[in-house]
Design a protein around this motif. Structure first.
Motif, PDB file in Angstrom:
ATOM      1  N   ASN A 299       0.983  -1.050   0.465  1.00 45.81           N
ATOM      2  CA  ASN A 299      -0.739  -0.688   0.073  1.00 45.81           C
ATOM      3  C   ASN A 299       0.884   0.955   0.335  1.00 45.81           C
ATOM      4  OD1 ASN A 299      -2.306  -0.189  -0.732  1.00 45.81           O
ATOM      5  ND2 ASN A 299      -2.821  -0.380   2.104  1.00 45.81           N
ATOM      6  N   ALA A 300       1.767   1.042   0.930  1.00 46.82           N
ATOM      7  CA  ALA A 300       2.426   2.312   0.766  1.00 46.82           C
ATOM      8  C   ALA A 300       3.677   2.537   0.098  1.00 46.82           C
ATOM      9  CB  ALA A 300       3.551   2.352   2.436  1.00 46.82           C
ATOM     10  N   LEU A 301       4.181   1.781  -1.442  1.00 45.38           N
ATOM     11  CA  LEU A 301       4.663   1.605  -2.317  1.00 45.38           C
ATOM     12  C   LEU A 301       3.845   2.336  -3.384  1.00 45.38           C
ATOM     13  CD1 LEU A 301       6.727  -1.704  -1.586  1.00 45.38           C
ATOM     14  CD2 LEU A 301       7.945   1.108  -1.715  1.00 45.38           C
ATOM     15  N   ALA A 302       2.365   1.657  -2.869  1.00 34.58           N
ATOM     16  CA  ALA A 302       0.993   2.644  -4.361  1.00 34.58           C
ATOM     17  C   ALA A 302       1.544   3.706  -4.462  1.00 34.58           C
ATOM     18  CB  ALA A 302       0.518   1.397  -3.908  1.00 34.58           C
ATOM     19  N   PHE A 303       1.603   4.404  -3.214  1.00 32.49           N
ATOM     20  CA  PHE A 303       1.879   5.582  -2.695  1.00 32.49           C
ATOM     21  C   PHE A 303       2.281   6.564  -4.026  1.00 32.49           C
ATOM     22  CE2 PHE A 303      -0.565   4.929   0.823  1.00 32.49           C
ATOM     23  CZ  PHE A 303      -1.943   6.016   0.544  1.00 32.49           C
TER      24      PHE A 303
ATOM     25  N   ALA B 250      -2.505   9.362   7.333  1.00 30.47           N
ATOM     26  CA  ALA B 250      -3.250   9.131   8.563  1.00 30.47           C
ATOM     27  C   ALA B 250      -3.937   7.681   8.763  1.00 30.47           C
ATOM     28  CB  ALA B 250      -3.907  10.043   8.299  1.00 30.47           C
ATOM     29  N   ASP B 251      -4.124   6.945   8.070  1.00 27.84           N
ATOM     30  CA  ASP B 251      -4.587   5.722   8.283  1.00 27.84           C
ATOM     31  C   ASP B 251      -3.577   4.858   8.229  1.00 27.84           C
ATOM     32  OD1 ASP B 251      -7.305   7.604   8.021  1.00 27.84           O
ATOM     33  OD2 ASP B 251      -7.863   5.647   5.630  1.00 27.84           O
ATOM     34  N   LEU B 252      -2.742   4.679   7.461  1.00 27.09           N
ATOM     35  CA  LEU B 252      -1.617   4.163   6.904  1.00 27.09           C
ATOM     36  C   LEU B 252      -1.280   4.031   8.968  1.00 27.09           C
ATOM     37  CD1 LEU B 252      -0.022   3.475   4.175  1.00 27.09           C
ATOM     38  CD2 LEU B 252      -1.058   1.678   5.468  1.00 27.09           C
ATOM     39  N   LYS B 253      -0.677   5.421   9.386  1.00 29.63           N
ATOM     40  CA  LYS B 253      -0.365   5.583  10.200  1.00 29.63           C
ATOM     41  C   LYS B 253      -0.824   5.271  11.516  1.00 29.63           C
ATOM     42  CE  LYS B 253       2.504  10.113   9.759  1.00 29.63           C
ATOM     43  NZ  LYS B 253       2.743  11.660   9.978  1.00 29.63           N
ATOM     44  N   GLN B 254      -1.595   4.963  11.195  1.00 27.12           N
ATOM     45  CA  GLN B 254      -2.892   4.652  12.692  1.00 27.12           C
ATOM     46  C   GLN B 254      -2.861   2.987  12.761  1.00 27.12           C
ATOM     47  OE1 GLN B 254      -7.498   5.802  11.898  1.00 27.12           O
ATOM     48  NE2 GLN B 254      -8.051   4.501  13.747  1.00 27.12           N
ATOM     49  N   GLN B 255      -2.981   2.661  11.470  1.00 24.96           N
ATOM     50  CA  GLN B 255      -2.874   0.936  11.125  1.00 24.96           C
ATOM     51  C   GLN B 255      -1.965   0.249  11.983  1.00 24.96           C
ATOM     52  OE1 GLN B 255      -3.857   0.280   7.015  1.00 24.96           O
ATOM     53  NE2 GLN B 255      -5.733  -0.277   7.209  1.00 24.96           N
TER      54      GLN B 255
END
Lengths: 570, 109
Positions: free
Chosen positions: A11-15, A30-35
């Motif tokens: 997901n992060a790489l896709a960004f 923000a969603d990623l950090k939370q996860q």
């Protein structure tokens, strides 16, 4: 967890190559950090739980498993005959009587006068000169009866302890409770050697609601990198092969159950030959133990110790044990067997009537009282040897068939106690008691000191049938057959110690892998008295019933035990 | 009343669903499994081997079952693939029957 992380990273790489607007990117980040934060919290939580588990595992050093058995028996004994007599040297008696050592026969207050007036038949025979040499001196009239104990319940609880001490050192123990319902006295009226409460048989004799240490020993394997092992403690010397099939258990002990089923304290020094020969399960064991301690706690005020320690030693060889074939050789010797063990009994009033007339005067007033007494043997009666070959075959379909041949040899030394010498009877001599007021009969010697060989055969089969297993077993013991199997927990008496025939059939219903119901029937046909003890000369049961032979303890002719049990392993 | 019934039913269903997940191997021939284990497994898993020594006592019953159901020897999948389903079941049954928490023969040494 790994999968989850991969998705997140992907997901992060896709960004990086995204065409999202800044706002959407911010939102995604923000969603990623939370996860990630949630994941970190989750990992922390799992860590703390694993830590607790790890700590618990480290501190919890013993495994406890167990089994629980409840059993209902219906016990029936036929022609139980009590025909007590002692062999008396009447030549010696006559000599002493003639010399006046016992006082004058016509003086009613003299010891001899008292004895003759109490035994008119004996007096008549004595005066007519009929008493010559060694003859039986009948102690009570013969009685024969059938005994039916329609229902007899027992409960057995065993807790197995196991601990890994080190890579090659382990500890094993077993705590056992074995009781019959409604009783925790721990001492039984002495009507047979089975009812004698003692160290060697405490696990197989109902004793009450306390846990006993039936087994406790360590195993030290691969000593110094060799194939040698050492084990010391209270031995796993009960329920050995092939007697474990009828218990629906794995091998329950080291030595052949046909020869040894007895609690022993001792050691085993073993060598795993299979590592060298490549034959599965091939182990040679040297076993040593002490069956009786003569000095500690015995004697009278530090003196009068005439017994000796009983030491046992021998070899127990598993020639092959590969899951299909099991072949075992046994050879044991027991040095300095005494005429009994240390133990407790409730003294039977009938014996008091015979041997302790003074005590009997008072005991009659308390017909339902038995005094409980500690007994110690009176002397060494000889040595014994045991040998055997046992073979069992288990097919791939779980059919089991076995045969065992046993041999016992008793070498008497000519000594005898009250119940006899080594497979021989005691010859009693008349003598005055300490204050010279009464003639008492004391054992002086055994009536024979020949070596006596006995043999036993034990065969059986167990078949896999619908709902469980069906088994048939048969065993036979000759006149002098004297194995050490007294701890076998059959209420009528250890079936494998029987001098005679025993047939057994059973059906075991496997409810689940840890629970089964067993229905069984055993039929005993005793041929000789004294099964399970080396003390006393075996007498033909038929002769005892006919009154031509004598037995100090009641002799059973035939008996059967129909029982049902439920066993739960946990 | 209805609520209680629902609760009980839920508990029952949960129990059954959890119970249903417990799996015990059945139907394999442990004696055949022992021969196969010695032939197939001990080749790489004897004392001193790089793959590490394995005996039935290395795992508990449920761990062996999990290994055969889920892991399937994924370190070297071909080891399992080369065995027939029946052989695998026999080996599994042998390992399960002699696992660390199974009934063990009681002897010294």
């Amino acid at each position: 967890m790994r999968t989850l992380l991969s998705i997140l990273i992907a997901n992060a790489l896709a960004f990086s190559g995204s065409a999202y607007s800044a706002d959407q990117e911010q939102q995604k980040l923000a969603d990623l950090k939370q996860q990630l934060a949630e994941l970190a919290r989750e990992i922390d939580d799992i860590n703390s739980r694993v830590d607790k588990n790890e700590r618990h595992t480290s501190l919890d050093r013993i495994e406890i498993t167990g089994d629980f058995r409840t059993k209902a028996h219906s016990l029936h004994y036929q022609n139980v005959t009590w025909n007590p007599a002692i062999k008396v040297d009447f030549n010696d008696f006559g000599q002493k009587a003639m010399s006046g050592a016992f006082g004058m026969p016509n003086d009613p207050s003299s010891p001899l006068g008292q004895m003759l007036s109490a035994n008119p038949d004996l007096a008549m025979a004595f005066q007519n000169g009929l008493l010559q040499g060694v003859m039986p001196y009948v102690l009570a009239p013969k009685t024969t009866q059938d005994i039916n104990n329609d229902i007899f319940y027992t409960t057995r609880l065993r807790l197995n302890l196991k601990a890994k001490v080190w890579d090659n050192v382990s500890f094993a123990g077993r705590l056992s409770m074995y009781k019959n319902w409604g009783d925790s006295t721990g001492t039984q009226v002495f009507d047979s050697w089975r009812s004698f409460t003692m160290d060697g048989t405490s696990s197989g004799n109902t004793s009450g609601d306390w846990l006993r240490v039936e087994r406790a020993y360590f195993n030290w394997k691969d000593i110094g990198g060799s194939n040698t092992f050492l084990s010391i403690g209270r031995r796993p010397s009960t329920y050995g092969p092939p007697s474990h099939y009828r218990e629906n258990e794995k091998r329950g002990g080291t030595p052949s159950g046909h020869l040894v089923n007895f609690n022993f304290d001792g050691l085993t020094l073993g060598y795993n030959l299979s590592e060298i020969t490549g034959i599965d399960g091939q182990i040679v064991r040297f076993c040593y133990g002490q069956g009786f301690e003569s000095q500690w706690g015995n004697g009278e005020m530090f003196g009068d110790i005439v017994t000796k320690d009983t030491h046992l030693g021998g070899f127990n060889i598993d020639a092959i044990n590969d899951g299909n074939h099991f072949l075992q050789f046994t050879l044991f010797g027991a040095k300095d067997i005494n005429d009994g063990f240390k133990g407790t009994m409730a003294f039977p009033t009938q014996l008091a009537g015979i041997f302790a007339p003074t005590m009997y005067q008072d005991m009659q007033k308390f017909s339902n009282f038995n005094f409980e007494t500690r007994v110690q043997p009176s002397g060494v009666i000889g040595d014994m040897y045991l040998g055997g070959i046992g073979y069992a075959y288990e097919s791939d379909e779980d059919m089991k068939v076995f045969a065992s041949l046993g041999w016992t040899r008793a070498e008497g030394n000519g000594n005898a106690g009250m119940f006899g010498g080594m497979l021989s009877d005691a010859v009693f001599e008349a003598q005055l008691n300490a204050d010279g007021s009464e003639i008492i009969m004391m054992p002086s010697a055994a009536d024979s000191d020949d070596a006596k060989d006995g043999y036993g055969v034990y065969v059986g089969i167990q078949l896999t049938v619908p709902y469980g297993k069906f088994g048939l077993e048969y065993n036979y013991g000759s006149k002098y057959w004297t194995p050490f199997t007294q701890a076998q927990d059959d209420p009528i008496g250890s079936k494998l110690a029987t001098r005679g025939h025993v047939a057994e059939a059973y059906y075991m219903f496997d409810i689940n892998p840890r629970m089964f119901i067993k229905l069984a029937g055993l039929y005993y046909d005793y041929e000789y008295t004294g099964s399970g003890t080396p003390v006393g000369a075996p007498q033909k049961i038929d002769d005892v019933i006919a009154g031509t032979a004598f037995s100090m303890l009641p002799a059973v002719d035939t008996a059967y035990d129909v029982n049902a049990s439920l066993v739960v392993n946990f | 009343m209805m609520k209680n019934l629902v609760k009980i039913a839920t508990c029952l269903m949960l129990t059954l669903s959890i119970g249903g997940q417990a799996y015990a191997v059945d139907g394999g021939n442990p004696k055949k499994g022992k021969h196969l284990y010695k032939k197939e497994c001990k080749a790489c898993h004897s004392k001193g081997d790089a793959a590490g020594e394995l005996t039935p006592m290395s795992k508990t019953m449920s761990q062996w079952d999990r290994f055969f159901q889920r892991d399937m020897h994924k370190v070297k999948p071909d080891v399992f693939e080369n065995l027939s389903e029946k052989d695998r079941l026999d080996i599994q049954q042998f390992l399960y029957d002699h696992a660390a928490d199974s009934d063990q023969p009681q002897t010294c040494g």
